[in-house]
Design an enzyme around this catalytic site. Structure first.
Site, PDB file in Angstrom:
ATOM      1  N   ASP A 175      -8.787   9.837  -2.328  1.00  0.00           N
ATOM      2  CA  ASP A 175      -8.925  10.967  -1.633  1.00  0.00           C
ATOM      3  C   ASP A 175      -9.938  11.932  -2.146  1.00  0.00           C
ATOM      4  O   ASP A 175     -10.134  11.924  -3.434  1.00  0.00           O
ATOM      5  CB  ASP A 175      -7.356  11.758  -1.763  1.00  0.00           C
TER       6      ASP A 175
ATOM      7  N   ASP B 251       4.703   9.698   6.698  1.00  0.00           N
ATOM      8  CA  ASP B 251       4.574  10.378   5.474  1.00  0.00           C
ATOM      9  C   ASP B 251       6.251  10.878   5.290  1.00  0.00           C
ATOM     10  O   ASP B 251       6.680  11.541   6.283  1.00  0.00           O
ATOM     11  CB  ASP B 251       3.854  11.565   5.428  1.00  0.00           C
TER      12      ASP B 251
END
EC number: 5.3.1.16
Length: 243
Positions: free
Chosen positions: A129, A8
């Site tokens: 998500d 990330d």
């Protein structure tokens, strides 16, 4: 099932967030290319990269770090975060990224996903998500009223290569993956599903392997690898039946 290490990116560095909150970040490496090489050397077969700044801004933000990762490894890479138009998709594929992950745009502009699948077959993945089974968008900032399974079926119809399913409440919290929700999503479609969020140890990988027959073909893990609670070599060995 394959184990997919996550990188990330925030301001050019490798970080992890807790529950998608930008202010709750921990920096693990200032050199994304070196981190990518390390995961490859430890047996990673696919790298999952997220441009966190891009996800929140809606436009690419970490292009230099992403290029460094693509140049540092020979294994396939997938990238998500702030990718919301065709020129950005094309630019990242030309940069050396193997497949692009579309998230927010899948809910807000599904026709773009359809067109991307037509132009770049086999290279488009959709990230769904969810919180309590409902789709979240814009870097998890907004929870919609659309069911994750409903969106997954739409994306399957467009010809996406895979669906990455993240349970937001579990992500970065090391509380174990949401097996029930992941299985339900995988069983509702025929395209491969990659589980994400909550993996904390080898036992969590073993538990996910019990729903592999539902169509769960991979698992993304980040924080557990960075904190050392999960060893990538051991996880890869387990999924290959060599542990």
């Amino acid at each position: 099932m394959i184990v997919i290490p996550a990188i990330d990116l925030k301001e050019g560095r490798c970080v992890r967030l807790e529950q998608g909150l930008m202010e709750k970040d921990t920096v693990y490496n200032d050199n994304p290319g070196a981190q990518a090489r390390s995961w490859q050397e430890q047996g990673g077969e696919l790298l999952h990269i997220v441009d966190l700044d891009g996800a929140f801004a809606g436009v690419p933000r970490n292009r230099d770090a992403i290029r460094a990762i693509a140049e540092a490894v020979s294994i396939p890479t997938e990238l998500g975060g702030g990718i919301r138009d065709l020129p950005t998709i094309e630019a990242y594929l030309e940069l050396g990224i193997d497949r692009v992950i579309l998230g927010t745009v899948a809910k807000e502009n599904p026709e773009l996903v359809r067109e991307a699948c037509r132009l770049f077959p086999g290279r488009i993945v959709v990230g769904i998500d969810a919180r309590d089974g409902l789709v979240a968008v814009r870097g998890w900032a907004d929870v919609t009223e659309k069911l994750a399974t409903e969106l997954a079926k739409e994306m399957e119809g467009f010809g996406v290569e895979a669906i990455i399913y993240t349970d937001i409440a579990r992500d970065g919290m090391m509380g174990g993956p949401n097996l029930e929700a992941t299985r339900a999503l995988a069983e509702s479609i025929s395209v491969p599903v990659i589980a994400s969020g909550g993996v904390s140890c080898l036992e969590d990988i073993a538990r996910l392997m019990t729903i592999e027959d539902s169509g769960v073909t991979g698992v993304i893990t980040g924080k557990a690898l960075y904190t050392g609670s999960l060893d990538l070599r051991e996880a890869v060995a387990l999924t290959k039946g060599k542990a």
